[in-house]
Design a protein around this motif. Sequence first.
Motif, PDB file in Angstrom:
ATOM      1  N   PRO A 110       0.781  -1.245   0.000  1.00 22.14           N
ATOM      2  CA  PRO A 110       0.000   0.000   0.000  1.00 22.14           C
ATOM      3  C   PRO A 110       0.809   1.288   0.000  1.00 22.14           C
ATOM      4  O   PRO A 110       0.218   2.369  -0.088  1.00 22.14           O
ATOM      5  CB  PRO A 110      -0.807  -0.120   1.292  1.00 22.14           C
ATOM      6  N   ALA A 111       2.136   1.233   0.146  1.00 22.35           N
ATOM      7  CA  ALA A 111       2.923   2.465   0.265  1.00 22.35           C
ATOM      8  C   ALA A 111       2.691   3.413  -0.908  1.00 22.35           C
ATOM      9  O   ALA A 111       2.532   4.623  -0.732  1.00 22.35           O
ATOM     10  CB  ALA A 111       4.404   2.126   0.389  1.00 22.35           C
ATOM     11  N   ALA A 112       2.667   2.870  -2.129  1.00 17.70           N
ATOM     12  CA  ALA A 112       2.543   3.720  -3.313  1.00 17.70           C
ATOM     13  C   ALA A 112       1.157   4.322  -3.471  1.00 17.70           C
ATOM     14  O   ALA A 112       0.993   5.307  -4.201  1.00 17.70           O
ATOM     15  CB  ALA A 112       2.893   2.911  -4.564  1.00 17.70           C
ATOM     16  N   ALA A 113       0.173   3.770  -2.791  1.00 16.53           N
ATOM     17  CA  ALA A 113      -1.211   4.210  -2.986  1.00 16.53           C
ATOM     18  C   ALA A 113      -1.403   5.674  -2.618  1.00 16.53           C
ATOM     19  O   ALA A 113      -2.208   6.385  -3.232  1.00 16.53           O
ATOM     20  CB  ALA A 113      -2.164   3.342  -2.171  1.00 16.53           C
ATOM     21  N   GLY A 114      -0.686   6.156  -1.621  1.00 16.52           N
ATOM     22  CA  GLY A 114      -0.901   7.513  -1.142  1.00 16.52           C
ATOM     23  C   GLY A 114      -0.127   8.588  -1.867  1.00 16.52           C
ATOM     24  O   GLY A 114      -0.192   9.763  -1.473  1.00 16.52           O
ATOM     25  N   THR A 115       0.590   8.237  -2.922  1.00 17.66           N
ATOM     26  CA  THR A 115       1.447   9.193  -3.607  1.00 17.66           C
ATOM     27  C   THR A 115       0.698  10.461  -4.012  1.00 17.66           C
ATOM     28  O   THR A 115       1.199  11.575  -3.878  1.00 17.66           O
ATOM     29  CB  THR A 115       2.076   8.542  -4.850  1.00 17.66           C
ATOM     30  N   PHE A 116      -0.509  10.310  -4.515  1.00 18.78           N
ATOM     31  CA  PHE A 116      -1.278  11.444  -5.019  1.00 18.78           C
ATOM     32  C   PHE A 116      -2.379  11.903  -4.055  1.00 18.78           C
ATOM     33  O   PHE A 116      -3.211  12.729  -4.430  1.00 18.78           O
ATOM     34  CB  PHE A 116      -1.912  11.082  -6.367  1.00 18.78           C
ATOM     35  N   SER A 117      -2.392  11.383  -2.837  1.00 21.02           N
ATOM     36  CA  SER A 117      -3.486  11.712  -1.924  1.00 21.02           C
ATOM     37  C   SER A 117      -3.556  13.200  -1.602  1.00 21.02           C
ATOM     38  O   SER A 117      -4.644  13.776  -1.525  1.00 21.02           O
ATOM     39  CB  SER A 117      -3.350  10.905  -0.631  1.00 21.02           C
ATOM     40  N   CYS A 118      -2.407  13.835  -1.416  1.00 25.01           N
ATOM     41  CA  CYS A 118      -2.420  15.270  -1.109  1.00 25.01           C
ATOM     42  C   CYS A 118      -2.942  16.069  -2.291  1.00 25.01           C
ATOM     43  O   CYS A 118      -3.777  16.976  -2.131  1.00 25.01           O
ATOM     44  CB  CYS A 118      -1.014  15.735  -0.732  1.00 25.01           C
ATOM     45  N   ALA A 119      -2.450  15.759  -3.477  1.00 30.28           N
ATOM     46  CA  ALA A 119      -2.906  16.475  -4.670  1.00 30.28           C
ATOM     47  C   ALA A 119      -4.383  16.216  -4.938  1.00 30.28           C
ATOM     48  O   ALA A 119      -5.109  17.111  -5.391  1.00 30.28           O
ATOM     49  CB  ALA A 119      -2.074  16.050  -5.879  1.00 30.28           C
TER      50      ALA A 119
END
Length: 287
Positions: A110-119
């Motif tokens: 799941p680490a990569a899943a949050g890459t764009f969460s802020c944007a």
Amino acid sequence: MARTYKYKEAIPMQRHVSNCLASLLLLTLINPSEARQADPEQAIPEFRPGYLVGYLQKEDLPNSLALLPPPPAAGTPAFLLDQTLAAKSQALRGSARWELAIRDADLKFPAAAGTFSCALGAPISEQQTPALYRLLRRTLADAGLATYSAKTRYSRTRPFVLNQQPSCTPEDEPKLAKDGSYPSGHSAIGWAWALVLSELAPEHADAIWARGRAYSESRMVCNVHWYSDIREGREVGSTAVARLHSDPTFQADFAMARKELATARSQGLDSGRDCAAEARALAAGID
């Protein structure tokens, strides 16, 4: 890296997948799928634990060798630009931007899943947005694998091998040194994600595109890709997304992901990340 993996068929009637270069870029995860498209409600087969097959069959993947020009030759202005930007990016070593580039290098879920969460302004997780989570996992395979016809043909030397400067993932250098640099698979994946997410949340499109561009630039910061690698990687990612829009299973997941995002926003769910720290890190670009 030129390591070869062979996998047995993941579901009935699949053909064997053979002789495809695995790469740390994809963390040696998968080979092109010739599997039949699965129903969105069914379990998706994996070619390696934790990594799902893509939506596209092997013959439907964009052909990066046909799409892209050869990489810049030594002594050309384009390669001089590659070298100049590689040298400038090394000034960020040890900075917050360097640390973000290390996180961007990790394609594991799941680490990569949050890459764009802020944007995106919303969480992306298997629990809260399962269809969107699946959409990112599967498009990773499609965009990444689409780079391989060109990567295999050109086998371009990576920056850290040529300039003898450290990369941000030294433990991966032995494998990366054997894997072609052009085009960048991370860049193809990150830009594909940015395009898909910007369609799902057009009101956040500018922030998502900016994060997608920065995600690809993390490969320069890491000293594992040249500028021309990431630029052409984004071209492959764009082409993969165009192809994906004709796939009915992708369309079904896309529609479900849109509903999930609407629900997450109505519930006031936040990104679950330190977006202020991420913004500070991204502010330190390559001059």
